[in-house]
Design a protein around this motif. Structure first.
Motif, PDB file in Angstrom:
ATOM      1  N   GLY A 225       0.840  -1.188   0.000  1.00  0.00           N
ATOM      2  CA  GLY A 225       0.000   0.000   0.000  1.00  0.00           C
ATOM      3  C   GLY A 225       0.878   1.242   0.000  1.00  0.00           C
ATOM      4  O   GLY A 225       2.054   1.194   0.373  1.00  0.00           O
ATOM      5  N   GLN A 226       0.311   2.346  -0.416  1.00  0.00           N
ATOM      6  CA  GLN A 226       1.071   3.592  -0.496  1.00  0.00           C
ATOM      7  C   GLN A 226       0.316   4.735   0.174  1.00  0.00           C
ATOM      8  O   GLN A 226      -0.914   4.797   0.097  1.00  0.00           O
ATOM      9  CB  GLN A 226       1.322   3.990  -1.962  1.00  0.00           C
ATOM     10  CG  GLN A 226       2.126   3.002  -2.763  1.00  0.00           C
ATOM     11  CD  GLN A 226       2.355   3.499  -4.180  1.00  0.00           C
ATOM     12  OE1 GLN A 226       2.601   4.688  -4.409  1.00  0.00           O
ATOM     13  NE2 GLN A 226       2.281   2.600  -5.143  1.00  0.00           N
ATOM     14  N   ARG A 227       1.061   5.592   0.824  1.00  0.00           N
ATOM     15  CA  ARG A 227       0.546   6.868   1.325  1.00  0.00           C
ATOM     16  C   ARG A 227       1.516   7.948   0.860  1.00  0.00           C
ATOM     17  O   ARG A 227       2.736   7.786   0.993  1.00  0.00           O
ATOM     18  CB  ARG A 227       0.472   6.881   2.850  1.00  0.00           C
ATOM     19  CG  ARG A 227      -0.304   5.743   3.470  1.00  0.00           C
ATOM     20  CD  ARG A 227      -1.804   5.886   3.277  1.00  0.00           C
ATOM     21  NE  ARG A 227      -2.508   4.839   4.011  1.00  0.00           N
ATOM     22  CZ  ARG A 227      -2.881   3.677   3.476  1.00  0.00           C
ATOM     23  NH1 ARG A 227      -2.584   3.410   2.214  1.00  0.00           N
ATOM     24  NH2 ARG A 227      -3.524   2.778   4.208  1.00  0.00           N
ATOM     25  N   ARG A 228       0.992   9.026   0.340  1.00  0.00           N
ATOM     26  CA  ARG A 228       1.841  10.145  -0.054  1.00  0.00           C
ATOM     27  C   ARG A 228       1.373  11.400   0.673  1.00  0.00           C
ATOM     28  O   ARG A 228       0.193  11.767   0.595  1.00  0.00           O
ATOM     29  CB  ARG A 228       1.812  10.348  -1.572  1.00  0.00           C
ATOM     30  CG  ARG A 228       2.457   9.179  -2.307  1.00  0.00           C
ATOM     31  CD  ARG A 228       2.475   9.344  -3.799  1.00  0.00           C
ATOM     32  NE  ARG A 228       2.965   8.119  -4.440  1.00  0.00           N
ATOM     33  CZ  ARG A 228       2.946   7.904  -5.749  1.00  0.00           C
ATOM     34  NH1 ARG A 228       2.471   8.828  -6.563  1.00  0.00           N
ATOM     35  NH2 ARG A 228       3.410   6.760  -6.241  1.00  0.00           N
ATOM     36  N   LEU A 229       2.301  11.991   1.386  1.00  0.00           N
ATOM     37  CA  LEU A 229       2.016  13.162   2.218  1.00  0.00           C
ATOM     38  C   LEU A 229       2.792  14.358   1.696  1.00  0.00           C
ATOM     39  O   LEU A 229       3.935  14.230   1.259  1.00  0.00           O
ATOM     40  CB  LEU A 229       2.415  12.895   3.670  1.00  0.00           C
ATOM     41  CG  LEU A 229       1.865  11.623   4.322  1.00  0.00           C
ATOM     42  CD1 LEU A 229       2.500  11.419   5.686  1.00  0.00           C
ATOM     43  CD2 LEU A 229       0.350  11.696   4.445  1.00  0.00           C
ATOM     44  N   LYS A 230       2.170  15.526   1.761  1.00  0.00           N
ATOM     45  CA  LYS A 230       2.845  16.772   1.408  1.00  0.00           C
ATOM     46  C   LYS A 230       2.948  17.622   2.676  1.00  0.00           C
ATOM     47  O   LYS A 230       1.945  17.886   3.344  1.00  0.00           O
ATOM     48  CB  LYS A 230       2.068  17.539   0.342  1.00  0.00           C
ATOM     49  CG  LYS A 230       2.677  18.893   0.005  1.00  0.00           C
ATOM     50  CD  LYS A 230       1.807  19.653  -0.988  1.00  0.00           C
ATOM     51  CE  LYS A 230       2.323  21.057  -1.233  1.00  0.00           C
ATOM     52  NZ  LYS A 230       1.441  21.828  -2.146  1.00  0.00           N
ATOM     53  N   PHE A 231       4.165  18.040   2.997  1.00  0.00           N
ATOM     54  CA  PHE A 231       4.413  18.863   4.175  1.00  0.00           C
ATOM     55  C   PHE A 231       4.825  20.272   3.742  1.00  0.00           C
ATOM     56  O   PHE A 231       5.597  20.442   2.792  1.00  0.00           O
ATOM     57  CB  PHE A 231       5.527  18.257   5.033  1.00  0.00           C
ATOM     58  CG  PHE A 231       5.143  16.958   5.678  1.00  0.00           C
ATOM     59  CD1 PHE A 231       4.508  16.936   6.910  1.00  0.00           C
ATOM     60  CD2 PHE A 231       5.403  15.749   5.041  1.00  0.00           C
ATOM     61  CE1 PHE A 231       4.145  15.747   7.509  1.00  0.00           C
ATOM     62  CE2 PHE A 231       5.045  14.551   5.635  1.00  0.00           C
ATOM     63  CZ  PHE A 231       4.414  14.547   6.861  1.00  0.00           C
ATOM     64  N   THR A 232       4.295  21.268   4.447  1.00  0.00           N
ATOM     65  CA  THR A 232       4.683  22.665   4.230  1.00  0.00           C
ATOM     66  C   THR A 232       5.216  23.210   5.542  1.00  0.00           C
ATOM     67  O   THR A 232       4.509  23.241   6.557  1.00  0.00           O
ATOM     68  CB  THR A 232       3.494  23.511   3.756  1.00  0.00           C
ATOM     69  OG1 THR A 232       2.957  22.940   2.550  1.00  0.00           O
ATOM     70  CG2 THR A 232       3.938  24.943   3.476  1.00  0.00           C
ATOM     71  N   ILE A 233       6.477  23.622   5.545  1.00  0.00           N
ATOM     72  CA  ILE A 233       7.152  24.125   6.737  1.00  0.00           C
ATOM     73  C   ILE A 233       7.449  25.608   6.527  1.00  0.00           C
ATOM     74  O   ILE A 233       8.140  25.984   5.581  1.00  0.00           O
ATOM     75  CB  ILE A 233       8.470  23.358   7.002  1.00  0.00           C
ATOM     76  CG1 ILE A 233       8.223  21.842   6.961  1.00  0.00           C
ATOM     77  CG2 ILE A 233       9.085  23.800   8.319  1.00  0.00           C
ATOM     78  CD1 ILE A 233       7.200  21.346   7.940  1.00  0.00           C
ATOM     79  N   GLY A 234       6.888  26.435   7.389  1.00  0.00           N
ATOM     80  CA  GLY A 234       7.048  27.882   7.266  1.00  0.00           C
ATOM     81  C   GLY A 234       7.986  28.452   8.310  1.00  0.00           C
ATOM     82  O   GLY A 234       7.832  28.188   9.508  1.00  0.00           O
TER      83      GLY A 234
END
Length: 429
Positions: A227-236
């Motif tokens: 299975g796959q999970r793809r996460l997008k992170f935004t660090i400010g």
């Protein structure tokens, strides 16, 4: 020709292996000739002239071998040997004919060649099977031309439909439907792609990884497709002068991101296979040599054969990254933008393949496929098995992709033995 029942005889086994070695190499080189000119490797994209020429040539080869070829409405090509039990669901083997741009000659093509050689051998040795046997050259799996993967197998099992392609175009602005029609296919242009008459699907494929080679093994019996999970992170953080901002006063988004990436690898290594986690895309703003980075966006691709363990790892990742951001006074946001559940392969077929490896003295192991395959589509409609042969250096999707003729032959021999059990002995799943 040799009988499969005598493969425990070393001399006969080696003779058959030599035959499959020679034929597989010839067939794969022949198929590789159907490619876009002027480029290294093999480029055979869905509904191009190279793709159509390859499918038509395979249709001719199927006829030569005594199989009955037929296309469905989207361009999947089947070659069939009718069984004594004509109305019984078919045993199907094969893979996809399309490639990535400048790919190798084994990915997908090997599964088709393996199926043709195995079924040709069985037919010439044993005649008509009890259950019908079919080889399928699926029209598409890679998603290299249009933003749609598994068009071939997905259509067979009802996971893809014509409605899903209405707005799709390639990079040149050619619509999916137009390209399909130019090749003579389309809605109602042949037998419906959706099938409900499949007793099993068996796919033989190159591993596209280095596990089998490094462990000195000849075959991998796939437990599940991860299975796959793809996460997008935004660090400010805060962009500021690299020379005048003291280290203790910085809100450096890239430094915080670096700590997150390091911790991600540490935890993935600690947990061990079959978990893998990858940061594959990273964008830094303003991305200037003398400015403290004020914002970073990056992705995490995590895969595991167990959906619950995969979700637990992703929850840990989000919590750990948020904690790192808070410690540094950084803003934090996370979005899951892709989710695909693990797909287990059929237990009975896995056991049959394990038994075959023991019978033929083939060194093998159970393993997880980290890459997606057509088997994850067929799983929705019939018992499915996936068998790997080694890839040199783990290289794939490249002109440098390579599997030795002997390793190819071992995969074909195991496939032939399984097809014999299912098609000729009539073993029910």
């Amino acid at each position: 020709m040799l009988e499969l029942g005598l493969l425990t005889d070393t001399n006969k086994k080696e003779t058959l292996l030599a035959y499959f070695e020679q034929e597989a190499e010839l067939w794969l080189n022949w198929l590789a000739s159907f490619t876009r000119g002027g480029e290294p490797g093999v480029t055979r994209l869905l509904y191009t002239k190279e793709w159509l020429a390859a499918q038509r040539a395979l249709e001719g080869k199927m006829t030569e071998l005594g199989l009955v070829p037929s296309f469905d409405e989207i361009g999947n090509l089947y070659g069939k040997i009718k069984g004594v039990q004509e109305t019984a669901p078919s045993i199907i083997t094969g893979s996809h004919i399309d490639t990535v741009v400048q790919g190798g000659k084994y990915d997908g093509a090997y599964g088709i060649v393996a199926g043709l050689l195995a079924i040709d051998y069985l037919q010439r040795t044993y005649g008509q099977p009890v259950r019908s046997l079919e080889v399928v050259s699926l029209c598409e799996e890679e998603g290299s031309r249009f933003p749609m993967a598994y068009w071939g197998s997905g259509s067979v099992v009802g996971k893809r439909s014509f409605a899903q392609i209405d707005s799709l175009q390639d990079e040149e602005g050619i619509s999916f439907r137009e390209a399909m029609a130019d090749c003579g296919f389309g809605e109602g242009a042949g037998a419906p792609a959706r099938r409900a008459d499949m007793a099993a699907y068996i796919e033989v494929h190159i591993e596209q990884g280095a596990v089998l080679e490094r462990e000195g093994l000849s075959l991998g019996v796939v437990e599940a497709i991860a299975g796959q999970r793809r996460l997008k992170f935004t660090i400010g953080g805060e962009s500021n002068h690299a020379g005048t901002t003291p280290m203790h006063m910085r809100r450096d988004a890239l430094e915080g991101t670096s700590a997150m990436i390091g911790l991600l690898r540490q935890e993935a290594v600690r947990l061990g296979p079959p978990l893998v986690a990858t940061v594959g895309r990273l964008q830094v703003l303003p991305n200037v040599v003398n400015v403290v980075p004020g914002k970073v966006e990056f992705t995490v691709d995590a895969r595991h054969a167990d959906g619950q363990q995969l979700d637990a790892f992703c929850r840990w990742t989000v919590d750990a990254f948020e904690r790192i951001a808070a410690e540094r006074g950084l803003d934090f946001a996370c979005e899951e933008w892709f989710r695909e559940e693990p797909v287990p392969m059929n237990e009975r077929l896995k056991k049959e393949l394990d038994d075959i490896c023991r019978e033929l003295a083939i060194p093998s192991k159970r393993m997880v496929s980290g890459a997606g395959h057509d088997g994850q589509m067929f799983h929705h409609s019939c018992p499915t098995a996936l068998l790997f042969v080694p890839s040199r250096g783990g290289i794939s999707h490249s002109p440098d992709e390579y599997t030795s003729p002997k390793e190819l032959a071992i995969g074909i021999m195991a496939l032939a033995k399984l097809l014999y059990k299912l098609g000729y002995e009539g073993e029910l799943l």
